[in-house]
Motif scaffolding. Structure first.
Motif: not given
Length: 709
Positions: A602-607
């Protein structure tokens, strides 16, 4: 930030204005001193070995001078003066002294072809001709001929390993040149004498032949007294011209009389009879006019008078014919005389022209004979001079000083080798330092960072391994953070206090509550800086939370909470409340929001907006929120998180982080809306930094070391 950037730009402009920064050069030398000393030692040792192994060579010099003017022992009235020696003559003499011919004569005279190392080769057998050629080449290659300033002296210097041969060759070159000057003159004079003898014999016959041609021509053209004959013909022509003028005048007068015969009154002037007949004709004409007025045309007297008038007129015509015939005869005689005189003049002129032509030809023959006699006489005089001068020729060169056998070697020279070795060592060390500096891509000092990045440098983080007396676990990731807690008065702890002070952390006017710690590349000390800065602030009494924002590496989590089961991702998903995910750092009292041990994509959670809301919430609850982000260049979420924070602390590794990479990372952060507050330089070797003297605070470490113990 604006003031710091302005100061950085001003300092950058001042740095560019300085063409040579002596302080920077001195700092570089101090930092590279062991490399420099090593290179100098190697070059000096190599120079000493070369000095010992270099063959010994001796040098001897002889001096030859050229006379500006050499007087002949035997002179004659018509002798040619000796040419004055000038500067080109000296240059020509230098070329002769270095010629192959002169070197070969000296080699043959001194039998240098048999000398080992000069002619005969020590490597094996060779032919006499090859030895001779080798000796000639060695003599020419070791021979130096130079003019002494602007004088007429020429120095002949020879260098060789044998001192006696060295002096012998130098003297041999000088003596052979002087000898060649004298023998060359003698040879030229003998050759000239022989040529003159042959030419004189040939000219003798030509002179006799030319004089015989003059005599024969005089006899053939009868020009024995051509001058007197020419004068008499000219006098005859003058007389004939005068006579011709008189005859032409008489001819003109006769022609005029003949022309005037038909005019009025011409009969009277031509003849008395014609005048009488004209008078009778006039009288009869008058009588007839009177009778004609009184009588008719048939009157007998008129008939008689008409017959008389006809007879008189017949007589007049006959008299006029006789007079005309006489005048025509006179005219013919005068014309004939003029023609005769002209023929005589033509004959005289032809004779004179023939005589002149013969005189011209005779003069040409005489001039030819005289020219031949002059050449013959001149060559005869030269021949007598040449014969008289045989054996009296002198050389226009002489030896001023002979070469002495050298007692000391000319090469190798210890002072020369020492100075050359030292110069080579310095040059080699300079080149090495230059290469090392060119290969080094990172930042070295505060001024370097501010000049190249245009940002203020907020602090210098030392490398624990370079701090004297440090016993910390330098290989442990938590070693620097543990050392900071255990040694609050150390220079390492002071570095983070400097960063906090520059950012105004803990002050009433603190503007940065959420601070992202970013770097361009991995392994630049970013996570260590984040942990230590957070611990330093927590130890100062601030409420601090450290958030591990690097989902992939999880460096902060591995160092502080390696066994965390809940973390940032779970909070963003809403699976757990924030308080359940926060962990406490016992050493400093700060809180840590780590990454859970679960693998996630869930890398998009960081942005996401959830991440932005979380950062804002943390900023309200804590005095300082430290965001440990991923590297900026490879990962986009690092730029997004930096843009969500109040400010960014950009980390670069001392002498490692490439300048271009830092510039690109800062450009990406600016596009993401991040506010970069300044730069922290990490892993600085304070020993080198203090020795280099770049102007950073680390250069004063030795003077104030007691304050950091």
């Amino acid at each position: 930030m604006d003031m710091n950037a302005t100061l950085a730009r001003d300092e950058a402009g001042a740095s560019e204005a300085r063409l040579i920064d002596l302080r920077q050069i001195g700092a570089t030398i101090r930092r590279r001193q062991w490399w420099i000393l090593g290179v100098i030692a190697i070059v000096l040792i190599a120079t000493a070995v070369a000095y010992v192994l270099t063959p010994v060579r001796y040098q001897a010099s002889a001096t030859v001078a050229l006379d500006r003017r050499v007087d002949d022992l035997v002179t004659t009235e018509n002798a040619n003066p000796t040419l004055t020696t000038d500067s080109p003559s000296v240059d020509t003499a230098v070329q002769v002294l270095t010629s192959v011919q002169l070197a070969s004569e000296v080699v043959d005279k001194l039998q240098l072809a048999n000398v080992e190392g000069l002619g005969r080769s020590a490597d094996g057998p060779s032919t006499p001709e090859a030895d001779r050629r080798r000796a000639i080449n060695v003599v020419r290659s070791n021979l130096l001929v130079e003019r002494s300033g602007l004088s007429y002296a020429i120095a002949i210097t020879f260098t060789f390993s044998d001192p006696k041969i060295t002096a012998a060759v130098a003297n041999g070159i000088a003596e052979q040149y002087v000898s060649r000057q004298r023998t060359g003159k003698e040879g030229v004079r003998d050759e000239q004498t022989e040529l003159l003898r042959e030419r004189i014999q040939k000219l003798r016959g030509e002179v006799i032949q030319a004089e015989q041609q003059v005599a024969n021509y005089r006899g053939a053209t009868n020009l024995i007294a051509v001058d007197q004959g020419g004068t008499s013909v000219q006098q005859q022509l003058s007389t004939l011209n005068t006579t011709l003028a008189g005859a032409q005048a008489e001819e003109a007068a006769a022609r005029a009389r003949l022309t005037a015969l038909g005019g009025k009154g011409a009969g009277e002037s031509a003849s008395g009879l014609l005048s009488q007949l004209r008078s009778q004709e006039a009288q009869l004409s008058s009588e007839r006019a009177g009778l004609a007025s009184r009588y008719g045309p048939l009157h007998p007297d008129l008939t008689r008078i008409d017959r008389q008038l006809a007879d008189i007129r017949t007589n007049i015509a006959a008299e006029q014919g006789r007079i005309r015939a006489g005048l025509q005869a006179d005219l013919n005689v005068a014309s004939g005389r003029v023609s005769a005189i002209r023929n005589a003049i033509g004959q005289a002129t032809g004779s004179l022209a023939d005589g002149n032509a013969a005189s011209v030809q005779l003069a040409e023959l005489e001039r030819n004979a005289e020219s031949t006699r002059s050449i013959y006489q001149a060559l005869l005089d030269r021949y007598r001079q040449s014969v008289a001068g045989q054996g009296t020729d002198q050389s226009n060169a002489y030896v001023i000083s002979r070469a002495l056998v050298p007692g000391m070697p000319f090469f190798p020279s210890l002072p020369l080798f020492a100075m050359g070795g030292l110069a080579a060592a310095l040059l080699a060390s300079m080149l090495l330092v230059l290469v090392l500096e060119m290969l080094e891509q990172g930042f070295k000092s505060r001024q370097d960072i501010e000049d190249k990045l245009g940002l203020a440098m907020l602090g210098t983080v030392p490398d624990l391994r370079t701090i004297p007396g440090v016993k910390a676990r330098t290989r442990d990731p938590m070693g620097p953070a543990a050392y900071l807690v255990e040694n609050p008065g150390s220079i390492y702890s002071e570095a983070f206090r400097s960063i906090r002070t520059a950012l105004r952390l803990g002050h009433a006017d603190q503007a940065v509550r959420t601070l992202a710690i970013s770097s361009a590349l991995p392994n630049e000390g970013k996570t260590t800086t984040a942990i230590c800065l957070a611990r330093s602030a927590a130890l100062a009494g601030q409420r601090v939370v450290l958030v591990d924002c690097d989902v992939r590496r999880r460096a902060s989590t591995r160092s502080l909470a390696s066994k965390a089961e809940l973390g940032l991702i779970e909070v963003l998903k809403g699976e757990v409340p924030l308080e359940s995910a926060l962990l406490r750092d016992e050493a400093s009292g700060m809180l840590v929001l780590a990454q859970s041990a679960k693998d996630t994509s869930d890398f998009d959670l960081m942005t996401s907006t959830e991440m932005q809301s979380l950062i804002q919430e943390l900023g309200k609850r804590f005095d300082l929120v430290v965001l440990d982000t991923a590297p900026v260049l490879p990962l986009a979420e690092a730029r997004a998180i930096a843009g969500m924070a109040d400010g960014v602390l950009f980390v670069t590794r001392w002498r490692k982080t490439p300048v271009h990479a830092s510039r690109v990372a800062l450009d990406l952060l600016a596009r993401a809306g991040a506010d970069v507050k300044g730069v922290a330089m990490t892993l600085v070797n304070i020993r080198h930094q203090s020795r280099a003297g770049y102007g950073d605070e680390m250069m004063y470490y030795k003077q104030f070391k007691q304050y950091y113990t």
